[in-house]
Design a protein around this motif. Structure first.
Motif, PDB file in Angstrom:
ATOM      1  N   ALA A   5     -18.196 -34.633 -47.772  1.00  0.00           N
ATOM      2  CA  ALA A   5     -18.303 -35.235 -48.707  1.00  0.00           C
ATOM      3  C   ALA A   5     -18.055 -34.552 -50.336  1.00  0.00           C
ATOM      4  N   ASN A   6     -18.844 -33.386 -50.340  1.00  0.00           N
ATOM      5  CA  ASN A   6     -18.617 -32.754 -51.390  1.00  0.00           C
ATOM      6  C   ASN A   6     -17.262 -32.187 -51.622  1.00  0.00           C
ATOM      7  N   LYS A   7     -16.414 -32.107 -50.458  1.00  0.00           N
ATOM      8  CA  LYS A   7     -15.129 -31.567 -50.543  1.00  0.00           C
ATOM      9  C   LYS A   7     -14.114 -32.701 -51.091  1.00  0.00           C
ATOM     10  N   ARG A   8     -14.445 -33.849 -50.738  1.00  0.00           N
ATOM     11  CA  ARG A   8     -13.945 -35.035 -51.092  1.00  0.00           C
ATOM     12  C   ARG A   8     -13.999 -35.461 -52.542  1.00  0.00           C
ATOM     13  N   GLU A   9     -15.110 -35.402 -52.954  1.00  0.00           N
ATOM     14  CA  GLU A   9     -15.767 -35.291 -54.165  1.00  0.00           C
ATOM     15  C   GLU A   9     -14.995 -34.455 -55.271  1.00  0.00           C
ATOM     16  N   GLU A  10     -14.941 -32.915 -54.824  1.00  0.00           N
ATOM     17  CA  GLU A  10     -14.227 -31.814 -55.588  1.00  0.00           C
ATOM     18  C   GLU A  10     -12.716 -32.347 -55.610  1.00  0.00           C
ATOM     19  N   LYS A  11     -12.261 -32.868 -54.550  1.00  0.00           N
ATOM     20  CA  LYS A  11     -10.650 -33.044 -54.508  1.00  0.00           C
ATOM     21  C   LYS A  11     -10.558 -34.057 -55.487  1.00  0.00           C
ATOM     22  N   GLU A  12     -11.060 -35.075 -55.572  1.00  0.00           N
ATOM     23  CA  GLU A  12     -10.896 -36.379 -56.518  1.00  0.00           C
ATOM     24  C   GLU A  12     -11.218 -35.794 -57.967  1.00  0.00           C
ATOM     25  N   ARG A  72      -6.850 -26.560 -52.490  1.00  0.00           N
ATOM     26  CA  ARG A  72      -7.251 -25.227 -52.493  1.00  0.00           C
ATOM     27  C   ARG A  72      -8.795 -25.343 -53.225  1.00  0.00           C
ATOM     28  N   PRO A  73      -9.939 -24.588 -52.590  1.00  0.00           N
ATOM     29  CA  PRO A  73     -11.370 -24.749 -53.106  1.00  0.00           C
ATOM     30  C   PRO A  73     -11.186 -24.034 -54.376  1.00  0.00           C
ATOM     31  N   LEU A  74     -12.020 -24.816 -55.275  1.00  0.00           N
ATOM     32  CA  LEU A  74     -12.049 -24.104 -56.878  1.00  0.00           C
ATOM     33  C   LEU A  74     -12.857 -23.232 -57.013  1.00  0.00           C
ATOM     34  N   LYS A  75     -14.021 -23.061 -56.369  1.00  0.00           N
ATOM     35  CA  LYS A  75     -14.909 -21.772 -56.776  1.00  0.00           C
ATOM     36  C   LYS A  75     -14.380 -20.679 -56.622  1.00  0.00           C
ATOM     37  N   PRO A  76     -14.029 -20.367 -55.251  1.00  0.00           N
ATOM     38  CA  PRO A  76     -13.219 -18.811 -54.895  1.00  0.00           C
ATOM     39  C   PRO A  76     -12.417 -18.609 -55.984  1.00  0.00           C
ATOM     40  N   TRP A  77     -11.252 -19.572 -56.501  1.00  0.00           N
ATOM     41  CA  TRP A  77     -10.273 -19.220 -57.534  1.00  0.00           C
ATOM     42  C   TRP A  77     -10.889 -18.904 -58.613  1.00  0.00           C
ATOM     43  N   LEU A  78     -11.914 -19.764 -59.128  1.00  0.00           N
ATOM     44  CA  LEU A  78     -12.724 -19.490 -60.506  1.00  0.00           C
ATOM     45  C   LEU A  78     -13.230 -18.130 -60.314  1.00  0.00           C
ATOM     46  N   PHE A  79     -13.919 -17.818 -59.525  1.00  0.00           N
ATOM     47  CA  PHE A  79     -14.404 -16.562 -59.303  1.00  0.00           C
ATOM     48  C   PHE A  79     -13.413 -15.253 -59.272  1.00  0.00           C
ATOM     49  N   THR A  80     -12.471 -15.340 -58.518  1.00  0.00           N
ATOM     50  CA  THR A  80     -11.260 -14.528 -58.382  1.00  0.00           C
ATOM     51  C   THR A  80     -10.806 -14.354 -59.834  1.00  0.00           C
ATOM     52  N   ILE A  81     -10.449 -15.238 -60.677  1.00  0.00           N
ATOM     53  CA  ILE A  81      -9.824 -15.054 -61.917  1.00  0.00           C
ATOM     54  C   ILE A  81     -11.007 -14.236 -62.824  1.00  0.00           C
ATOM     55  N   ALA A  82     -12.134 -14.887 -62.834  1.00  0.00           N
ATOM     56  CA  ALA A  82     -13.084 -14.240 -63.795  1.00  0.00           C
ATOM     57  C   ALA A  82     -13.471 -12.555 -63.385  1.00  0.00           C
ATOM     58  N   GLN A 161     -22.714 -16.181 -52.469  1.00  0.00           N
ATOM     59  CA  GLN A 161     -23.007 -16.607 -50.945  1.00  0.00           C
ATOM     60  C   GLN A 161     -21.387 -16.917 -50.335  1.00  0.00           C
ATOM     61  N   PHE A 162     -20.297 -16.295 -50.818  1.00  0.00           N
ATOM     62  CA  PHE A 162     -19.050 -16.319 -50.342  1.00  0.00           C
ATOM     63  C   PHE A 162     -18.941 -15.611 -48.871  1.00  0.00           C
ATOM     64  N   SER A 163     -18.323 -16.124 -48.125  1.00  0.00           N
ATOM     65  CA  SER A 163     -18.018 -15.527 -46.737  1.00  0.00           C
ATOM     66  C   SER A 163     -16.999 -14.409 -46.693  1.00  0.00           C
ATOM     67  N   TYR A 164     -17.234 -13.586 -45.573  1.00  0.00           N
ATOM     68  CA  TYR A 164     -16.317 -12.655 -45.572  1.00  0.00           C
ATOM     69  C   TYR A 164     -14.815 -12.866 -45.814  1.00  0.00           C
ATOM     70  N   LYS A 165     -14.452 -14.089 -45.113  1.00  0.00           N
ATOM     71  CA  LYS A 165     -13.249 -14.451 -44.983  1.00  0.00           C
ATOM     72  C   LYS A 165     -12.613 -14.839 -46.721  1.00  0.00           C
ATOM     73  N   GLN A 166     -13.530 -15.508 -47.263  1.00  0.00           N
ATOM     74  CA  GLN A 166     -13.414 -15.830 -48.657  1.00  0.00           C
ATOM     75  C   GLN A 166     -13.203 -14.715 -49.451  1.00  0.00           C
ATOM     76  N   MET A 167     -13.907 -13.992 -49.374  1.00  0.00           N
ATOM     77  CA  MET A 167     -13.896 -12.501 -50.114  1.00  0.00           C
ATOM     78  C   MET A 167     -12.729 -11.741 -49.970  1.00  0.00           C
ATOM     79  N   ALA A 168     -12.074 -11.761 -48.554  1.00  0.00           N
ATOM     80  CA  ALA A 168     -10.858 -11.034 -48.336  1.00  0.00           C
ATOM     81  C   ALA A 168      -9.922 -11.779 -49.143  1.00  0.00           C
TER      82      ALA A 168
END
Length: 202
Positions: A5-12, A72-82, A161-168
């Motif tokens: 549900a959170n994913k759907r909400e963020e996508k919208e 694309r999930p927003l949080k990893p993108w934002l933190f990567t840029i930051a 709390q990012f996963s190994y896969k996300q951090m990679a």
């Protein structure tokens, strides 16, 4: 609310943002400003730099709205840029540390608590036991004084709390490198904490 549900909400929300909805952009800033600012506060330390990176990160998001992939999930993108913008600014001031890395074998979605447990011993207390109201400031000092790469991986893994896969994906490094770098970060924190712990206990 469930994860799906959170994913759907963020996508919208992202769909509205990409279509030019200014209110959606303000909602995104409201949603992520505190975790992003806290991450930068721990990573950068300098208030002026924090504010510059914070503003530049959201400016880049706004400028990318027409090309952003809403799947694309927003949080990893934002933190990567930051993180990248923070590192660029810090390098201009100085800094480039070489680090020794160990290795650790875990599933790519393992939690950071598993990593801390794996390197814990009688003399090394897991980080989560340190984070109390009384010790928060000392923890922040220890983390801020760590080499840049170790500090970054520790903040992304433990505090965000990012996963190994996300951090990679965020750091553009193999999962094996994420694991070994995180292992080194945990060991470095434990070593540095032991140096400040006696003073703290007096």
């Amino acid at each position: 609310m469930t994860k799906s549900a959170n994913k759907r909400e963020e996508k919208e929300l992202l769909r509205r943002f990409c279509s030019g909805d200014e209110a959606a952009f303000r909602d995104i800033v409201q949603e992520y400003k505190d975790p992003l600012f806290n991450f930068l506060r721990r990573f950068v330390g300098n208030q002026d730099l924090i504010e510059d990176v914070f503003q530049d990160t959201f400016m880049q998001l706004y400028q990318s709205r027409e090309s952003f992939d809403i799947d694309r999930p927003l949080k990893p993108w934002l933190f990567t840029i930051a993180a990248n913008k923070a590192k660029d600014l810090l390098r201009k001031r100085k800094r480039n540390s070489s680090i020794s890395v160990g290795s650790i074998a875990d599933d790519s979605e393992s939690s950071i608590e598993d990593v801390f447990s794996s390197v814990s011993s009688e003399n090394t207390t897991p980080l989560d036991q340190y984070i109390t109201e009384e010790t928060e400031e000392r923890v922040r000092e220890v983390v801020e004084n760590m080499p840049e790469k170790l500090r970054e991986i520790l903040l992304l893994a433990y505090f965000e709390q990012f996963s190994y896969k996300q951090m990679a994906e965020m750091l553009s490094i193999p999962i094996g490198t994420v694991k070994s770098r995180l292992h080194s970060a945990v060991a470095r924190f434990a070593k540095d904490w032991k140096n400040v712990e006696p003073d703290f206990e007096r």
